[in-house]
Design an enzyme around this catalytic site. Structure first.
Site, PDB file in Angstrom:
ATOM      1  N   GLU A  53      27.605  56.682  49.072  1.00  0.00           N
ATOM      2  CA  GLU A  53      27.236  58.190  49.206  1.00  0.00           C
ATOM      3  C   GLU A  53      26.563  58.894  47.984  1.00  0.00           C
ATOM      4  OE1 GLU A  53      30.884  57.027  51.600  1.00  0.00           O
ATOM      5  OE2 GLU A  53      30.352  56.751  49.648  1.00  0.00           O
ATOM      6  N   PHE A 115      45.432  60.662  56.197  1.00  0.00           N
ATOM      7  CA  PHE A 115      44.514  59.444  55.957  1.00  0.00           C
ATOM      8  C   PHE A 115      42.904  59.904  55.527  1.00  0.00           C
ATOM      9  CE2 PHE A 115      41.482  56.041  56.815  1.00  0.00           C
ATOM     10  CZ  PHE A 115      41.775  55.069  55.621  1.00  0.00           C
ATOM     11  N   GLN A 116      42.578  59.860  54.135  1.00  0.00           N
ATOM     12  CA  GLN A 116      41.227  60.137  53.931  1.00  0.00           C
ATOM     13  C   GLN A 116      41.224  61.671  54.020  1.00  0.00           C
ATOM     14  OE1 GLN A 116      38.065  57.894  55.680  1.00  0.00           O
ATOM     15  NE2 GLN A 116      38.418  56.319  53.938  1.00  0.00           N
ATOM     16  N   LYS A 165      37.169  66.926  62.441  1.00  0.00           N
ATOM     17  CA  LYS A 165      36.699  66.165  63.579  1.00  0.00           C
ATOM     18  C   LYS A 165      37.068  66.649  65.068  1.00  0.00           C
ATOM     19  CE  LYS A 165      37.299  60.929  64.648  1.00  0.00           C
ATOM     20  NZ  LYS A 165      37.820  59.885  64.081  1.00  0.00           N
ATOM     21  N   MET A 476      19.489  55.112  24.252  1.00  0.00           N
ATOM     22  CA  MET A 476      19.575  56.308  23.622  1.00  0.00           C
ATOM     23  C   MET A 476      21.062  56.481  23.055  1.00  0.00           C
ATOM     24  SD  MET A 476      17.919  58.804  23.047  1.00  0.00           S
ATOM     25  CE  MET A 476      16.958  59.285  24.248  1.00  0.00           C
TER      26      MET A 476
END
Length: 565
Positions: A53, A115-116, A165, A476
Site C-alpha cells: 500500500e 477484524f482489520q 463495507k 548520508m
C-alpha cells in the site's frame, strides 16, 4: 426511471466522471466490493496493482506530480489503511494532490475492534488536508467529488475517504453532480501591496529570486521566465522548485540549501531584496533563521496564508496564485541589467566549479563518484526526461547536477525525506508522463525499502531507467557520522544481496559496474535501450556531498570541502 446501483459501483462511476484514468492500489476484504465493481469498468479506468500500500500511494504521488492531476489509490481497512500514513504525510508536506479511498468494516462493527478495523479517520487527521468516513451509499458520489475538489484546490494536498463495507453494498439512486464550492472566495490580490513590491524591486541593486514548487503547481514557468529575463535577477530553486526554470538559463544559479550550490547560498545574505515565490522558508533552505537575510527586504508570494510569517517574517506578502501575481508584477517591473550583481554570482559559481564540481566530474579518485554518473546521464538523456530520486547522498548529487530541460521534471520526497519513495514514484511518473523518459536514481539503502515494486514494473510492463548507486553504506548518515561522530559508523554499513539474481527473477535487464572504464558507454546504453534497465554502479565508499551547511549554522558558513579543514 433512475436505476438503483450499489455504492461500490457509484464509487467507480463517480471517479470516471471526475476524469480519473488510473488507480493505484491493493485489494483486501473491506474494499472487495469496490474491486468487484471495478471489474466491469476496466475499459474506462485502469488499475495498477502494486505490491504494498505504501507503494500504491507513492506511485499515485509520482503520477500526480508529473501529470498535474489528482493521484488516486485504493486500499483495504486496518493495515492496508495504516500503510498509507507515510505517503499521506509526504503528500501533505510536499503539496501533492492525492485521493485515497479506504475500505472499512461495516458500520455496525465500528468501535468493536472487529477484524482489520482501525480508526483511520482519527489516525490520518494530522496528515491529510481533509478526511471523511462514509456510512451511506447515497453520500458517496458527493463526498468523492468534494474530495477531488479539495485535493487540487488552493494548495494541493492529500484527501482520505473511508467507506464502510455496508455502504459499498447498499443500493442507492446514483446522482452525480460535480462539487463546486460556491462559498470559496477567490483571493483578491492586494494591488497596493503589489505596487509597493514592484517599487522595492525596481529600486534594488542586489535582488534575488527564490523559486519554490508553487511555480510548478501553478503552471507559472512561462511567467517566471519572462519575469527573470526582463529584470535580469539571479534566481535559485528550493529542492522541489527545481525544473521550474531550465538549468541552462543563464540566470539560473542552481539549488539552495544544505547541499545546494555555493553562490546562491552565500549571496542570499548579501541581497537587498528577496522575492520568494511559492516556497515556505524550510530550515534546510534557510539554515539558522536568526542569521538569515537580515539585510534583505523579503517579498513572499504564496497561495497558503498559513505559510506567511510562519518561519520568516516578511516585509511584504502577496497572497494568491503566483501565476496571476507574476503577470501583474511583470507589468509594473522595469527592465534592468544588474551586471555588477550578476558578476558576484558568476565569480562564486566558478569557485565551486573549480573546488567541487571539477573533482566530482573528472576525478582521479579510486572509486566512481555520484557527480560523474550524473554528468554522463546529462550527455545521453532525452530532452523530455524526468528525474525521480530517493533520499540521501544520491538525491542531493542528482538534484545539484541534473540538467533540467522540461516542466515537472523533478520528483522527490522533499519535506518528509522518505526513503523508498523513488521506485514506486517512478512507476506513477511513467504512467502520468507516457512520453517522458523516467530516470530513477536510488541508493542501496532506499531501494531495499520498496524493492517489491519491481513486481509492479514486471506485471504492468512499465519502462523505467533505474540507476542504483551502491556504496554499501547508508551514505548520508555515514557522512554525518564521519563529520560529527569521529567516524563511528554505527549501523550504517549494509551487507547487500546479490542484486543480479534478484533483478533477474523479475525479468529486468541488469548490469553491474565496478570501475569507470566502461561507465560512459554503459550509461549511454542504459538510456538508449527501449526496456526497463537497472544499472548498479559501485560508488566510492566514503563519497561525500559538498558543498554543505552544517546543522544550526548560517547559510554563509557553507563549506566547499571537509568541515575539518
Amino acid at each position: 426511471m433512475n436505476k438503483y446501483i450499489k455504492g461500490s459501483e457509484i464509487i467507480i462511476k463517480t471517479l470516471i466522471l471526475e476524469k480519473t484514468k488510473y488507480i493505484f492500489g491493493y485489494p483486501g476484504g473491506a474494499i472487495m466490493p469496490i474491486y468487484d465493481a471495478l471489474y466491469y469498468y476496466i475499459n474506462q479506468i485502469s488499475h495498477i496493482l502494486t505490491r504494498h500500500e505504501q507503494g500504491a500511494i507513492h506511485a499515485a504521488q509520482g503520477y500526480a506530480r508529473v501529470s498535474g492531476k489528482v493521484g488516486v489509490c485504493f486500499t483495504t481497512s486496518g493495515p492496508g489503511a495504516t500503510n498509507l500514513i507515510t505517503g499521506l504525510a509526504d503528500s501533505l508536506i510536499d503539496s501533492t494532490a492525492i485521493l485515497c479511498i479506504t475500505g472499512q468494516v461495516s458500520s455496525n462493527l465500528l468501535g468493536t475492534d472487529a477484524f482489520q478495523e482501525t480508526d483511520i479517520i482519527d489516525i490520518s487527521i494530522p496528515v491529510t488536508k481533509w478526511n471523511y468516513q462514509v456510512t451511506k451509499a447515497k453520500d458517496i458520489s458527493y463526498i468523492l467529488s468534494k474530495g477531488v475538489f479539495i485535493a487540487q484546490s488552493g494548495r494541493p494536498g492529500p484527501v482520505l475517504i473511508d467507506i464502510t463495507k455496508d455502504a459499498q453494498l447498499e443500493l442507492s439512486n446514483f446522482k452525480y453532480k460535480k462539487y463546486l464550492n460556491i462559498f470559496l472566495k477567490k483571493k483578491k490580490i492586494n494591488i497596493k501591496k503589489l505596487e509597493k513590491a514592484a517599487n522595492i524591486i525596481n529600486n534594488s541593486s542586489k535582488p534575488f529570486i527564490i523559486i519554490g514548487q508553487g511555480i510548478i503547481l501553478a503552471n507559472a514557468e512561462k511567467e517566471l521566465k519572462e519575469f527573470i529575463e526582463k529584470t535580469n535577477i539571479p534566481a535559485a530553486s528550493t529542492l522541489l522548485g527545481l525544473g521550474a526554470l531550465k538549468t541552462e538559463n543563464i540566470l539560473n544559479m542552481g539549488m539552495l540549501g544544505m547541499h545546494g550550490h555555493y553562490a546562491p547560498n552565500i549571496l542570499t545574505n548579501k541581497s537587498d531584496v528577496i522575492l520568494a515565490i511559492g516556497m515556505r522558508f524550510d530550515d534546510r533552505v534557510t539554515g539558522d533563521l536568526t542569521q538569515y537575510a537580515k539585510k534583505s527586504n523579503i517579498i513572499h508570494i504564496d497561495i497558503d496564508e498559513s505559510e506567511i510569517h510562519k518561519n520568516m517574517n516578511t516585509n511584504i506578502f502577496l497572497l494568491g496564485n503566483c501565476k496571476k501575481i507574476l503577470k501583474l508584477l511583470l507589468s509594473k517591473i522595469e527592465i534592468k541589467k544588474n551586471k555588477k550583481w550578476k558578476k558576484f554570482f558568476i565569480f562564486l559559481k566558478k569557485k565551486e566549479e573549480k573546488k567541487v564540481i571539477k573533482n566530482d566530474y573528472y576525478t582521479n579518485n579510486i572509486g566512481i563518484t555520484m557527480g560523474e554518473v550524473i554528468h554522463y546521464i546529462n550527455l545521453f538523456k532525452k530532452k523530455k526526461s524526468v528525474l525521480v530520486t530517493d533520499v540521501g547522498q544520491h538525491q542531493m548529487s542528482a538534484s545539484r547536477y541534473f540538467n533540467f530541460t522540461c516542466k515537472k521534471s523533478q520528483i522527490t520526497s522533499g519535506g518528509l525525506g522518505t526513503m523508498g519513495f523513488a521506485l514506486p514514484a517512478s512507476i506513477g511518473a511513467k504512467i502520468g508522463g507516457k512520453n517522458c523518459q523516467i530516470i530513477c536514481i536510488v541508493g542501496d539503502g532506499g531501494i531495499q525499502m520498496t524493492l517489491q515494486e519491481l513486481g509492479t514494473i514486471m506485471q504492468h510492463n512499465i519502462t523505467i531507467k533505474i540507476i542504483l548507486l551502491n556504496n554499501n553504506y547508508l551514505g548520508m548518515v555515514r557522512q554525518w557520522q564521519e563529520f560529527f561522530f569521529e567516524r563511528r559508523y554505527s549501523s550504517t554499513k549494509i551487507i547487500n544481496p546479490d542484486f543480479l539474481k534478484m533483478f533477474y527473477s523479475y525479468g529486468i535487464k541488469y548490469k553491474k559496474i565496478l570501475n569507470r572504464k566502461y561507465l560512459k558507454q554503459d550509461i549511454k546504453d542504459l538510456l538508449n535501450t527501449k526496456n526497463t534497465y537497472i544499472l548498479e554502479i559501485m560508488i566510492e565508499k566514503e563519497y561525500k556531498v559538498f558543498p554543505m551547511i552544517t546543522p544550526g549554522n548560517s547559510i554563509e558558513k557553507i563549506r566547499l570541502k571537509s568541515i575539518n579543514e
